[in-house]
Design an enzyme around this catalytic site. Sequence first.
Site, PDB file in Angstrom:
ATOM      1  N   ASP A 166       2.743  17.201  -9.318  1.00 14.43           N
ATOM      2  CA  ASP A 166       3.558  17.947 -10.268  1.00 14.43           C
ATOM      3  C   ASP A 166       3.719  19.384  -9.770  1.00 14.43           C
ATOM      4  O   ASP A 166       2.990  19.830  -8.894  1.00 14.43           O
ATOM      5  CB  ASP A 166       2.960  17.924 -11.673  1.00 14.43           C
ATOM      6  CG  ASP A 166       1.460  18.014 -11.671  1.00 14.43           C
ATOM      7  OD1 ASP A 166       0.820  17.337 -12.474  1.00 14.43           O
ATOM      8  OD2 ASP A 166       0.910  18.796 -10.846  1.00 14.43           O
TER       9      ASP A 166
ATOM     10  N   ASP B  49       3.898  23.310 -10.831  1.00 19.09           N
ATOM     11  CA  ASP B  49       3.626  24.298 -11.873  1.00 19.09           C
ATOM     12  C   ASP B  49       4.179  25.653 -11.449  1.00 19.09           C
ATOM     13  O   ASP B  49       4.200  25.985 -10.264  1.00 19.09           O
ATOM     14  CB  ASP B  49       2.115  24.440 -12.104  1.00 19.09           C
ATOM     15  CG  ASP B  49       1.493  23.150 -12.643  1.00 19.09           C
ATOM     16  OD1 ASP B  49       2.249  22.288 -13.137  1.00 19.09           O
ATOM     17  OD2 ASP B  49       0.259  23.002 -12.561  1.00 19.09           O
TER      18      ASP B  49
ATOM     19  N   ASP C  79      -9.610  27.784  -9.915  1.00 17.51           N
ATOM     20  CA  ASP C  79     -10.928  27.263  -9.548  1.00 17.51           C
ATOM     21  C   ASP C  79     -11.282  27.393  -8.074  1.00 17.51           C
ATOM     22  O   ASP C  79     -12.307  27.974  -7.723  1.00 17.51           O
ATOM     23  CB  ASP C  79     -11.110  25.815 -10.050  1.00 17.51           C
ATOM     24  CG  ASP C  79      -9.937  24.900  -9.723  1.00 17.51           C
ATOM     25  OD1 ASP C  79      -8.997  25.333  -9.034  1.00 17.51           O
ATOM     26  OD2 ASP C  79      -9.965  23.731 -10.160  1.00 17.51           O
TER      27      ASP C  79
HETATM   28  P1  ATP Z   1      -3.663  17.433  -9.035  1.00 22.60           P
HETATM   29  O1  ATP Z   1      -2.941  17.175  -7.772  1.00 22.60           O
HETATM   30  O2  ATP Z   1      -4.797  16.497  -9.295  1.00 22.60           O
HETATM   31  O3  ATP Z   1      -2.768  17.595 -10.239  1.00 22.60           O
HETATM   32  P2  ATP Z   1      -3.991  20.269  -9.240  1.00 22.60           P
HETATM   33  O4  ATP Z   1      -4.592  21.244  -8.282  1.00 22.60           O
HETATM   34  O5  ATP Z   1      -2.529  20.379  -9.489  1.00 22.60           O
HETATM   35  O6  ATP Z   1      -4.391  18.819  -8.772  1.00 22.60           O
HETATM   36  P3  ATP Z   1      -4.333  20.474 -12.062  1.00 22.60           P
HETATM   37  O7  ATP Z   1      -5.446  19.905 -12.859  1.00 22.60           O
HETATM   38  O8  ATP Z   1      -2.972  19.873 -12.192  1.00 22.60           O
HETATM   39  O9  ATP Z   1      -4.812  20.434 -10.545  1.00 22.60           O
HETATM   40  O10 ATP Z   1      -4.287  22.030 -12.369  1.00 22.60           O
HETATM   41  C1  ATP Z   1      -3.286  22.879 -11.814  1.00 22.60           C
HETATM   42  C2  ATP Z   1      -3.907  24.192 -11.328  1.00 22.60           C
HETATM   43  O11 ATP Z   1      -4.541  24.876 -12.400  1.00 22.60           O
HETATM   44  C3  ATP Z   1      -4.996  24.027 -10.256  1.00 22.60           C
HETATM   45  O12 ATP Z   1      -4.447  23.922  -8.971  1.00 22.60           O
HETATM   46  C4  ATP Z   1      -5.822  25.266 -10.459  1.00 22.60           C
HETATM   47  O13 ATP Z   1      -5.224  26.387  -9.835  1.00 22.60           O
HETATM   48  C5  ATP Z   1      -5.753  25.493 -11.968  1.00 22.60           C
HETATM   49  N1  ATP Z   1      -6.874  24.862 -12.681  1.00 22.60           N
HETATM   50  C6  ATP Z   1      -6.915  23.619 -13.207  1.00 22.60           C
HETATM   51  N2  ATP Z   1      -8.087  23.366 -13.800  1.00 22.60           N
HETATM   52  C7  ATP Z   1      -8.834  24.471 -13.654  1.00 22.60           C
HETATM   53  C8  ATP Z   1     -10.150  24.834 -14.048  1.00 22.60           C
HETATM   54  N3  ATP Z   1     -10.941  23.989 -14.701  1.00 22.60           N
HETATM   55  N4  ATP Z   1     -10.575  26.087 -13.715  1.00 22.60           N
HETATM   56  C9  ATP Z   1      -9.775  26.945 -13.065  1.00 22.60           C
HETATM   57  N5  ATP Z   1      -8.538  26.654 -12.652  1.00 22.60           N
HETATM   58  C10 ATP Z   1      -8.054  25.436 -12.935  1.00 22.60           C
HETATM   59 MG    MG Z   2      -1.471  19.179 -10.822  1.00 19.44          MG
END
Ligand code: ATP
Ligand code: MG
Length: 422
Positions: free
Chosen positions: A51, A53, A125
């Site tokens: 996705d 963001d 994170d």
């Molecule tokens: P995925 O490909 O699994 O969706 P993602 O990196 O996009 O991985 P998401 O859970 O969609 O992870 O979250 C989007 C972003 O928000 C992350 O890349 C990170 O920067 C931030 N984020 C998400 N969860 C946390 C958390 N628990 N603490 C700090 N930052 C977070």
């Molecule tokens: Mg994501």
Amino acid sequence: MPIRLTEHGIRPSDIDRDARRVLSRLYDFGFQAYLVGGSVRDLLLDRTPKDFDVATSARPNEVRRLFRRCRLIGRRFRLAHVLGEGGKIIETATFRAKPPSDGDVLLITDDNKFGTPDSDAHRRDFTINALFFDLARSEVIDYVGGLEDLERRVLRTIGEPVVRFREDPVRMLRAVKFAARLDFGLEGALRRAILSERGELKKAAVPRLYEEMRRLLWNGSARRGFELLDELRLLEVLLPELSGFLGRPADDPWHPLGPLLDALDSRFEDPDQPPPDGLMFAVLMWPLFQALVGALEGPVPAADERALAEAVLEPVARRLGVPRRTQETLLRVIEGQRRFRRAKHDRQLRGLARDPDYASIVAFAEMRTEAGDLDPEVADAWSDFTDEHEPPPLERKRGRRRRRRSGKGSGRGGRSGGRRRR
Ligand code: ATP
Ligand code: MG
């Protein structure tokens, strides 16, 4: 940490059209706006992002005014969901401020909630998750050393790992998920912090634990993920029942956890086609159920099987917050395996083919065959039966998703602005 603008391989055409539209419209109205998080990381690694963001200087209300199909979600931290084609959601959040430190006033106003790109990056994170992409200038902006970590393929928290894990223990599971999925190493201090802070996971909100466990299982890297959980002794906290199962030899007939995880990985690599949750979690419960049945003297009467399976599942479901509906599928998958073995009459087997979770039951039997957990004759009997009674396509049940949408307004994968902590 200096900002680094780099040569990178990101082409605008790699970026989702709706995400580009959101970025351009925000620029046109004079706001700062970047692609952020997992999508930038995945594009730089030449992987297809799940996705896209966006982080912006526009306030939630300003975002809402710019987009016709847009709604605001989240209670503590408001953010906008801009709707794209086919129900897709572009999560668009205002830059976050640094979290208030102890001496600061507790009252949160809009002015101290929102921040700059730099403060927003520092709330994320891991360094590799905090890269920003500026579409207008075609530049990657790095406030935290994420590019270097991407090149070296290491996962590192932003700031002290012990502090970051205490703030939000679910980050430990996220670390395992990313390391397994991307095949990254864990930086030394991060690894030590997991070993020392793993008990904190007991304090985490169960729906978030469940969500991260789901994502660990459906990544094409569940085997690696569970090996890491075991190695980092997180399994002792989350699923103590399974500690030691992964280390068993592959030919141990009662404990096919490793080979079943491999079968899951080879079958469900496509991130757009998540398997039913009950089927994934059945992989974890089946070895426990088999071990229990094996330890009992004599055969288990059919009438008792359900109760046995429930007894195995109950403590796990409570600890990990496995939803009722997932539990139902899981139990039917386990029962289905036994029902097939037991059936003496065609009539009983036809009943199995009408089970609402027949597709999952068959998929699980096939995974067991692949894992060497089914006698060849039984495997043949299954394939004869499914030739005659073709299962419907496997799909993840939609009920849970729909409910979440209307509730906290979460997008695919159950992310929720309100619950997610940064
Ligand atoms: P995925 O490909 O699994 O969706 P993602 O990196 O996009 O991985 P998401 O859970 O969609 O992870 O979250 C989007 C972003 O928000 C992350 O890349 C990170 O920067 C931030 N984020 C998400 N969860 C946390 C958390 N628990 N603490 C700090 N930052 C977070
Ligand atoms: Mg994501």
